[in-house]
Design an enzyme around this catalytic site. Structure first.
Site, PDB file in Angstrom:
ATOM      1  CG  ASP A 105      -3.015   2.739   0.155  1.00 34.94           C
ATOM      2  OD1 ASP A 105      -3.059   2.843   1.404  1.00 34.94           O
ATOM      3  OD2 ASP A 105      -3.330   3.674  -0.602  1.00 34.94           O
TER       4      ASP A 105
HETATM    5  C1  BGC Z   1      -4.002   5.942   2.031  1.00 33.82           C
HETATM    6  C2  BGC Z   1      -2.523   5.939   2.307  1.00 33.82           C
HETATM    7  C3  BGC Z   1      -2.276   5.892   3.783  1.00 33.82           C
HETATM    8  C4  BGC Z   1      -2.969   4.683   4.368  1.00 33.82           C
HETATM    9  C5  BGC Z   1      -2.795   4.545   5.848  1.00 33.82           C
HETATM   10  C6  BGC Z   1      -4.728   4.830   2.757  1.00 33.82           C
HETATM   11  O1  BGC Z   1      -6.103   5.010   2.673  1.00 33.82           O
HETATM   12  O2  BGC Z   1      -4.240   5.835   0.657  1.00 33.82           O
HETATM   13  O3  BGC Z   1      -1.919   7.070   1.741  1.00 33.82           O
HETATM   14  O4  BGC Z   1      -0.911   5.904   4.034  1.00 33.82           O
HETATM   15  O5  BGC Z   1      -4.356   4.767   4.091  1.00 33.82           O
HETATM   16  O6  BGC Z   1      -3.536   5.497   6.527  1.00 33.82           O
END
Ligand code: BGC
Length: 768
Positions: free
Chosen positions: A229
C-alpha cells in the site's frame, strides 16, 4: 518473453530500482533492455488516474472518469454478473488510459460499522466479499488489465492504520479475514495483491513472510506480484525477503540502495531480488504485450451501466404500502442530497465523475415535485428557516421523500466514524416532517449503517448507499416503480452501535486492536446472541413477493426431497447440490436473492449458528417459477482446525437453510456428514474421563475403570443411588465427566495406581 533471461541481464542497481516506483503511479523503465514503465491507478469503483501531481488521498485532480457505485452498494446487488460487467467497463477505461493495474477490489471485512472505509468494502461476510471480488477481478482482467486485491490483511479500521497491530487468532484469521482474500485469489488470480499498512499480530503486513509467502503463494498459489500500500514499507529488505515485490510509491532511491547494500553485504540473497523482479516484469509485459491500442470507451454508455448497477443494488428496507409512488400525486422532495447526492466516499477512491444525475433532475421526466433543501450538507447545525420551508412543502403534499445520509466529513479514508448517527440536523428534520406528513419516505446515502431513531415514524426507506454518479436516476426509478428494488443488505444494521461485537475493542488502544469477538463478526454474532437488529444481513424488500418450495439435496441421485425425510449421510469429501424452486407470487416482475446458510446442529467447537455458503439472484415474471441451484463441498461445512492446520468437518448433522434473509429462513433440510479425517489426540493424566469416554477408541478401556471404582464404593451389591442415596449416580456421572484421570489415583484408596493409568494411556495413545 524469457523473463529470467531478461533478469539475468540487469545490473544489481537496476534490479533494486525495478522493485520500487518511479513516482507515485509509475513503475521504472530500463530503456537499454526495452523494459517499459507502466502505470497503476486507483480504484476500486472508477479510474482515478492522475496526470500531474500524484497523491493517495484523492486531493489532487484526476482525469474525468465514470464513478460506479462503491463496494457497499454493489455488494448489495448480490449479482456476480453485474459486478463483472463493472469490472469489464473499468478494464476498458484502463486500456483507453493506458493503466496496467487498477487498485482494487477491496475485500476487507466490515468488522465495525465505524470503519471510515467501509463504503469501499463489500461485506461483513467473507464468502460474499470473495464472490464479489472474484467477479470484479474476472471483469477487469478479461480486458488484459490487472487488479490489486487489497488491503491484505486484517486492515479493518483507519485509526492508526499505518502503525497499529491487528491481534487476531488463527482460526478467526482463516475463517473470516483471510477467507475473503483466499476465495478471490484462488478463483480469480488477481495480477497483484496489495499488502496493507498495519501489523498483524505484531508483524507489519509488508514484511510478513507467513501471510505474504506461506499462505498467499505456497498455499493459494498466487503467481502475481505483491505491491505495498502507498507508503506501507517499514523495512524494505525484510519486506523483500518476506515476499513484498514492489514498493509504491518510490522512496527516492533510499530503499533501492538498502537493497543493493544488503546484497553486497551478503544479508540478502540476490535470488530473492531476482524472483521479485521477475514477478513484476511478468505482469508488466503481460500488460504491454497484450495492449489493445486505440481503445476508446463511451462515457455515456458507462454512465448507463453505473445507473443499471445502482438500480440492481438499491435496498428497499421498509415499505408500508407507500411505494411505489404515483406520479400524479403531489410529492415533495426534501433534503440537499436530492439536489446534490452523496454518491462516493472520500480518499484514494475519489473519482472525478464526468457528470452526475441527481434525483431532482431525474424526476423531471416522471413527475412534478416540489423541493426544499431542509439542511445544509456541510454544517451539522439546525437551520430553522430551512426546516420550516421543508415542513411547509411536506405539509402541502401527499407524500414527502427525504433524501438523507452522511456528509463527506462523516466518513472517509483516513479516519473512522465515532458514532453511527446521521447528522443531528437531518434526524431533527425527519422528525419534524413526520409530524406533519404521515406518508414519509427516507432515501439514504451513506457508506455504512446508520441508526434510524425515526424508523417507526416513516412509511418507507430506500438504502441507496454511495451509489455512483447515476444514483439519482436509479433512486427515482425505484421510487416510482420503474424498476423493482432487488438489493439485499451485505451487512447487518444493528439497533445501536453498542450492540456491535467489536464495540469494546474498536479501534483498540496502544497501537493494538484485539479482535476479541473472534469469528463472531456481524450476523454470526447477532444470531449467536439471539439479538434483535434493525435490519438483518441479507434483508431487502421488493414490490413483488416470492415463495420457495421443493428444496432438494442431490448427490448424484436425488436425496432428502420433500416427503422423503430419511436422513442421508455423505462423506466430507462428497459434493452436494441443493436445488429450490422460487415463484414470483406477486403482480410485478422482480428479482430475488436466495441465500443458502449452513448450520451445524452440534459441534465440539464453538461455531456460528449459521454461515452463508451460497446465494443466487434470479429474475421472475409474475407467476413464473424457476429452480436455483447451489453446490456445496467440504469447505461449506468446515471450520478451521488449528491442530491439524486445515479445514475440518466434524461428523454430525448439518442443516441446510434457505433464506430470504439471514433472519427469514423459509425452508431447510438436514444432512448427516461423516468425517474422513481423524484429528490425532494425545491423552495425558490431565485428560478428563469425559473426553476419553467420548472417544470410541478409549471408551472401552475407561468404562471398566469407572465401574471398578464405583464397585469399590458400593461393594458388589446394589447401585449407587440405593446404597449412597438418591441422586448419587447422576452426581457421580457428572463428576467423572470433568474429572482428570490422575484424580482417580487419589480417590481410589490406592486400589488404582498411577502406573496402571499410565499404562492405559500408552495403550490408547498408541492407537492414534
Ligand atoms: C490506500 C489504497 C490506495 C493507495 C493509492 C492508499 O492510501 O490505502 O487503497 O490504492 O493509497 O492511492
Amino acid at each position: 518473453m524469457d523473463i529470467n533471461n531478461l533478469v539475468s541481464q540487469l545490473t544489481l542497481e537496476e534490479k533494486a530500482g525495478l522493485c520500487s516506483g518511479l513516482d507515485f503511479w509509475l513503475t521504472k523503465a530500463v530503456e537499454r533492455l526495452n523494459i517499459p514503465s507502466v502505470m497503476l491507478s486507483d480504484g476500486p469503483h472508477g479510474l482515478r488516474k492522475q496526470k500531474s501531481e500524484g497523491d493517495h488521498l484523492g486531493i489532487n485532480e484526476s482525469i474525468e472518469a465514470v464513478c460506479f457505485p462503491a463496494g457497499c452498494a454493489v455488494a448489495s446487488s448480490f449479482d456476480r454478473d453485474l459486478i463483472k460487467s463493472m469490472g469489464e467497463a473499468l478494464g476498458d477505461e484502463c486500456q483507453a488510459e493506458d493503466v496496467s493495474v487498477i487498485l482494487g477490489p477491496a475485500v476487507n471485512i466490515k468488522r465495525s460499522p465505524l470503519c471510515g472505509r467501509n463504503f469501499e468494502y463489500f461485506s461483513e461476510d467473507p464468502y460474499l466479499a470473495a464472490e464479489m471480488a472474484t467477479n470484479h477481478i474476472h471483469g477487469v482482467q478479461s480486458k488484459n488489465v490487472g487488479t490489486s486485491l487489497k488491503h491484505y490483511l486484517a486492515n479493518n479500521q483507519e485509526h492508526r492504520r499505518m502503525t497499529a497491530s491487528s491481534e487476531v487468532d488463527e482460526r478467526t484469521l482463516r475463517e473470516i479475514y483471510l477467507a475473503a482474500f483466499e476465495g478471490a485469489v484462488k478463483n480469480a488470480k488477481p495480477w497483484t495483491v496489495m499488502c496493507s499498512y498495519n501489523k498483524i499480530n505484531g508483524v507489519y503486513a509488508s514484511e510478513n513472510p507467513y501471510f505474504l509467502t506461506e499462505v498467499l503463494r505456497n498455499e493459494w498459489n498466487f503467481d502475481g506480484y505483491v505491491v505495498s500500500d502507498w507508503g506501507a514499507v517499514n523495512d524494505r529488505v525484510e519486506g523483500l525477503k518476506a515476499g513484498l515485490d514492489l514498493e509504491m510509491p518510490g522512496s527516492r532511491g533510499i530503499n533501492d540502495s538498502k537493497i543493493v547494500k544488503a546484497v553486497k553485504e551478503g544479508t540478502l540473497d540476490e535470488t530473492i531480488l531476482d524472483t521479485a523482479v521477475a514477478r513484476i516484469l511478468k505482469k508488466v509485459f503481460q500488460y504491454t504485450d497484450n495492449k489493445t491500442t486505440g481503445t476508446v470507451f463511451d462515457k455515456e454508455k458507462h454512465h448507463e451501466l453505473a445507473h443499471k448497477i445502482e438500480s440492481e443494488s438499491l435496498v428497499l428496507l421498509k415499505n408500508d404500502g407507500v411505494l411505489p409512488l404515483n406520479p400524479v400525486d403531489s410529492i415533495a422532495f426534501i433534503g440537499s442530497f436530492a439536489d446534490k447526492p452523496r454518491y462516493q466516499g472520500g480518499g484514494s477512491s475519489h473519482i472525478n465523475a464526468f457528470k452526475t444525475t441527481s434525483a431532482l433532475e431525474a424526476v423531471k421526466a416522471i413527475a412534478k415535485v416540489t423541493y426544499a433543501p431542509g439542511y445544509e450538507v456541510k454544517k451539522d447545525t439546525i437551520d430553522e428557516n430551512l426546516v420550516l420551508e421543508a415542513v411547509k412543502a411536506a405539509k402541502a403534499s401527499r407524500i414527502a421523500v427525504i433524501f438523507a445520509g452522511l456528509p463527506d466529513a462523516f466518513e472517509s479514508e483516513g479516519y473512522d466514524r465515532t458514532h453511527m448517527s446521521l447528522p443531528d440536523c437531518q434526524n431533527y428534520l425527519i422528525d419534524r416532517i413526520c409530524e406533519v406528513q404521515p406518508n414519509t419516505v427516507v432515501v439514504l446515502h451513506n457508506g455504512s449503517p446508520v441508526e434510524m431513531p425515526w424508523i417507526n415514524k416513516v412509511k418507507g426507506v430506500i438504502e441507496a448507499y454511495l451509489g455512483g454518479q447515476a444514483v439519482g436516476s436509479a433512486v427515482v426509478n425505484a421510487l416510482f416503480g420503474k424498476i423493482n428494488p432487488s438489493g439485499k443488505l451485505a451487512e447487518t444494521f444493528p439497533l445501536r452501535l453498542e450492540d456491535n461485537p467489536s464495540y469494546i475493542n474498536f479501534p483498540g488502544a496502544n497501537d493494538m486492536v484485539e479482535y476479541k469477538e473472534g469469528v463472531f463478526v456481524g450476523y454470526r454474532y447477532y444470531d449467536k446472541k439471539k439479538m434483535e437488529v434493525l435490519f438483518p444481513f441479507g434483508f431487502g424488500l421488493s414490490y413483488t413477493t416470492f415463495s420457495y418450495s421443493n428444496l432438494q439435496l442431490h448427490t448424484g441421485k436425488t436425496i432428502n426431497s420433500d416427503g422423503d425425510d430419511n436422513l442421508i449421510t455423505i462423506r466430507d469429501t462428497d459434493t452436494i447440490t441443493v436445488t429450490v424452486d422460487i415463484t414470483n407470487t406477486g403482480a410485478v416482475s422482480g428479482k430475488e436473492i436466495a441465500q443458502l446458510y449452513v448450520s451445524p446442529q452440534k459441534d465440539t467447537v464453538i461455531r456460528p449458528v449459521k454461515e452463508l455458503k451460497g446465494f443466487a439472484k434470479i429474475y421472475l415474471e409474475p407467476g413464473e417459477t424457476k429452480t436455483v441451484s447451489f453446490t456445496l463441498n467440504k469447505r461449506a461445512f468446515a471450520y478451521y482446525n488449528t491442530v491439524i492446520k486445515d479445514w475440518h468437518v466434524e461428523s454430525g448433522d448439518y442443516d441446510i437453510l434457505i433464506g430470504k434473509s439471514s433472519r427469514d429462513i423459509v425452508c431447510s433440510k438436514t444432512l448427516n456428514i461423516e468425517s474422513t479425517v481423524r484429528i490425532p489426540k494425545k491423552y495425558t493424566l490431565n485428560s478428563t474421563f469425559g473426553d476419553l469416554l467420548a472417544d470410541p477408541r478409549a471408551k472401552g478401556v475407561i468404562e471398566p475403570l469407572i465401574a471398578g471404582y464405583t464397585l469399590g464404593l458400593v461393594g458388589d451389591s446394589g447401585n449407587l443411588d440405593d446404597v449412597l442415596g438418591e441422586g448419587t449416580e447422576a452426581m457421580m456421572a457428572a463428576m467423572f465427566q470433568d474429572m482428570p484421570l490422575r484424580a482417580i489415583v487419589s480417590f481410589g484408596n490406592g486400589a488404582i495406581k498411577e502406573e496402571d493409568i499410565l499404562g492405559i494411556l500408552d495403550m490408547i495413545n498408541s492407537v492414534n
